[in-house]
Scaffold this motif. Structure first.
Motif, PDB file in Angstrom:
ATOM      1  N   ALA A 103      83.887 -14.612  -0.855  1.00 19.39           N
ATOM      2  CA  ALA A 103      85.288 -14.923  -0.571  1.00 19.39           C
ATOM      3  C   ALA A 103      85.494 -15.608   0.777  1.00 19.39           C
ATOM      4  N   GLU A 104      84.894 -15.075   1.829  1.00 17.38           N
ATOM      5  CA  GLU A 104      85.099 -15.640   3.160  1.00 17.38           C
ATOM      6  C   GLU A 104      84.593 -17.075   3.233  1.00 17.38           C
ATOM      7  N   GLU A 105      83.461 -17.320   2.603  1.00 19.87           N
ATOM      8  CA  GLU A 105      82.907 -18.671   2.607  1.00 19.87           C
ATOM      9  C   GLU A 105      83.792 -19.624   1.807  1.00 19.87           C
ATOM     10  N   PHE A 106      84.340 -19.143   0.698  1.00 17.96           N
ATOM     11  CA  PHE A 106      85.241 -19.986  -0.089  1.00 17.96           C
ATOM     12  C   PHE A 106      86.507 -20.318   0.703  1.00 17.96           C
ATOM     13  N   ARG A 107      87.005 -19.365   1.474  1.00 14.54           N
ATOM     14  CA  ARG A 107      88.184 -19.645   2.300  1.00 14.54           C
ATOM     15  C   ARG A 107      87.873 -20.749   3.311  1.00 14.54           C
ATOM     16  N   THR A 108      86.724 -20.638   3.942  1.00 14.72           N
ATOM     17  CA  THR A 108      86.340 -21.640   4.931  1.00 14.72           C
ATOM     18  C   THR A 108      86.178 -23.007   4.285  1.00 14.72           C
ATOM     19  N   ARG A 109      85.486 -23.056   3.153  1.00 20.52           N
ATOM     20  CA  ARG A 109      85.253 -24.336   2.488  1.00 20.52           C
ATOM     21  C   ARG A 109      86.548 -24.927   1.929  1.00 20.52           C
ATOM     22  N   TYR A 110      87.439 -24.053   1.456  1.00 19.69           N
ATOM     23  CA  TYR A 110      88.721 -24.535   0.938  1.00 19.69           C
ATOM     24  C   TYR A 110      89.492 -25.256   2.036  1.00 19.69           C
ATOM     25  N   SER A 111      89.402 -24.737   3.258  1.00 22.84           N
ATOM     26  CA  SER A 111      90.097 -25.363   4.383  1.00 22.84           C
ATOM     27  C   SER A 111      89.488 -26.713   4.741  1.00 22.84           C
ATOM     28  N   LEU A 112      88.241 -26.946   4.314  1.00 27.10           N
ATOM     29  CA  LEU A 112      87.565 -28.217   4.589  1.00 27.10           C
ATOM     30  C   LEU A 112      87.767 -29.236   3.472  1.00 27.10           C
ATOM     31  N   ALA A 113      88.321 -28.788   2.338  1.00 26.27           N
ATOM     32  CA  ALA A 113      88.464 -29.677   1.184  1.00 26.27           C
ATOM     33  C   ALA A 113      89.394 -30.838   1.517  1.00 26.27           C
ATOM     34  N   PRO A 114      88.945 -32.081   1.321  1.00 25.55           N
ATOM     35  CA  PRO A 114      89.744 -33.244   1.723  1.00 25.55           C
ATOM     36  C   PRO A 114      90.827 -33.636   0.722  1.00 25.55           C
ATOM     37  N   THR A 115      90.734 -33.138  -0.519  1.00 21.91           N
ATOM     38  CA  THR A 115      91.686 -33.539  -1.559  1.00 21.91           C
ATOM     39  C   THR A 115      92.016 -32.352  -2.459  1.00 21.91           C
ATOM     40  N   PRO A 116      93.134 -32.425  -3.182  1.00 14.47           N
ATOM     41  CA  PRO A 116      93.455 -31.375  -4.155  1.00 14.47           C
ATOM     42  C   PRO A 116      92.360 -31.200  -5.207  1.00 14.47           C
ATOM     43  N   GLU A 117      91.680 -32.281  -5.567  1.00 17.39           N
ATOM     44  CA  GLU A 117      90.607 -32.171  -6.556  1.00 17.39           C
ATOM     45  C   GLU A 117      89.489 -31.266  -6.046  1.00 17.39           C
ATOM     46  N   ILE A 118      89.079 -31.456  -4.803  1.00 18.02           N
ATOM     47  CA  ILE A 118      88.018 -30.623  -4.236  1.00 18.02           C
ATOM     48  C   ILE A 118      88.499 -29.183  -4.104  1.00 18.02           C
ATOM     49  N   GLN A 119      89.768 -28.995  -3.759  1.00 23.95           N
ATOM     50  CA  GLN A 119      90.325 -27.644  -3.712  1.00 23.95           C
ATOM     51  C   GLN A 119      90.246 -26.983  -5.085  1.00 23.95           C
ATOM     52  N   SER A 120      90.515 -27.757  -6.133  1.00 15.53           N
ATOM     53  CA  SER A 120      90.471 -27.196  -7.486  1.00 15.53           C
ATOM     54  C   SER A 120      89.059 -26.787  -7.876  1.00 15.53           C
ATOM     55  N   PHE A 121      88.050 -27.483  -7.348  1.00 11.10           N
ATOM     56  CA  PHE A 121      86.660 -27.107  -7.625  1.00 11.10           C
ATOM     57  C   PHE A 121      86.346 -25.723  -7.061  1.00 11.10           C
ATOM     58  N   LEU A 122      87.025 -25.370  -5.968  1.00 16.24           N
ATOM     59  CA  LEU A 122      86.747 -24.113  -5.279  1.00 16.24           C
ATOM     60  C   LEU A 122      87.647 -22.967  -5.733  1.00 16.24           C
ATOM     61  N   ALA A 123      88.773 -23.284  -6.330  1.00 19.45           N
ATOM     62  CA  ALA A 123      89.823 -22.293  -6.578  1.00 19.45           C
ATOM     63  C   ALA A 123      89.386 -21.116  -7.439  1.00 19.45           C
ATOM     64  N   ASP A 124      88.437 -21.338  -8.357  1.00 20.67           N
ATOM     65  CA  ASP A 124      88.013 -20.256  -9.249  1.00 20.67           C
ATOM     66  C   ASP A 124      86.787 -19.509  -8.732  1.00 20.67           C
ATOM     67  N   GLU A 125      86.406 -19.775  -7.475  1.00 15.47           N
ATOM     68  CA  GLU A 125      85.248 -19.131  -6.846  1.00 15.47           C
ATOM     69  C   GLU A 125      83.953 -19.406  -7.604  1.00 15.47           C
ATOM     70  N   GLN A 126      83.893 -20.568  -8.204  1.00 22.30           N
ATOM     71  CA  GLN A 126      82.676 -21.047  -8.845  1.00 22.30           C
ATOM     72  C   GLN A 126      82.571 -22.544  -8.581  1.00 22.30           C
TER      73      GLN A 126
END
Length: 216
Positions: A59-82
């Motif tokens: 979870a903590e790593e996903f939060r960090t990476r989500y904050s680095l996501a440059p676009t909504p598409e990349i955020q969507s890749f992370l949203a399900d924790e997979q």
């Protein structure tokens, strides 16, 4: 920080290494809240920040990476924790296109998420590294790639320090008395018996596959 290792020849080679971003600050994406929001979705999304309410072992790593996501598409890749292989490949192709569009050559990521690349001799290592850093950020590499390999290596985020240390010792890049404390405390380059590039590559290999045997 990314490192560049130029080699002599018509084309110089830059070597890049990706590491954990655990120390980086989180940037919250603020969204307006509506009284009509479905309450059942509040366990999935943090309504104050717009960031999913990650709760899994990474979870903590996903939060960090989500904050680095440059676009909504990349955020969507992370949203399900997979992170699926298809999503990883999509980011890889975005990165490849960015690199090629700036006269840099890139083939693939290694098992730890690192990569090397080629650039014209006239460009210089400093400029090439700046371009590679920019492509890493804008394509989603910083948010996706290393985490993808971490998830494959340890889906439950189990502490595999002892296994990693054993792998590093087997690789012959550190003294036989190298310990878990050493691994957690010192940069591998301070204790390595080999050159920096080989040491870092070996550690990346062992972190991705602690049961394997690195061959430099």
């Amino acid at each position: 920080m990314p490192k560049s290792k130029p080699k002599a020849g018509l084309t110089e080679i830059g070597v890049k290494y990706l590491f954990l971003f655990g120390s980086m600050s989180l940037f919250l994406f603020l969204t307006a809240c509506s009284s009509s929001v479905d309450v059942s979705r509040q366990s999935v999304t943090n309504l104050e920040s717009g960031m999913p309410s990650f709760s899994g072992p990474w979870a903590e790593e996903f939060r960090t990476r989500y904050s680095l996501a440059p676009t909504p598409e990349i955020q969507s890749f992370l949203a399900d924790e997979q992170i699926s292989e298809i999503e990883m490949q999509a980011v890889t192709e975005k990165f490849r296109n960015c690199m090629q569009g700036n006269q840099l050559t890139f083939t693939s990521f290694d098992v730890g998420g690192g990569f090397d690349f080629g650039f014209p001799e006239t460009m210089g290592a400093s400029t090439a590294n700046e371009i590679a850093d920019r492509c890493s950020s804008t394509s989603g590499v910083n948010a996706i790639i290393h985490l993808y390999y971490q998830l494959r290596s340890s889906p439950t985020n189990k502490d595999r320090s002892e296994e990693i240390v054993s792998c590093i010792i087997r690789a012959g890049i550190v003294p036989s008395n190298f310990s878990v404390k050493d691994y957690r405390t010192y940069p591998i380059t301070e204790l390595a018996l080999v050159d920096e590039a080989t040491a870092v590559t070996a550690v990346q290999f062992c972190e991705a596959d602690p049961s394997g045997t690195f061959v430099g």
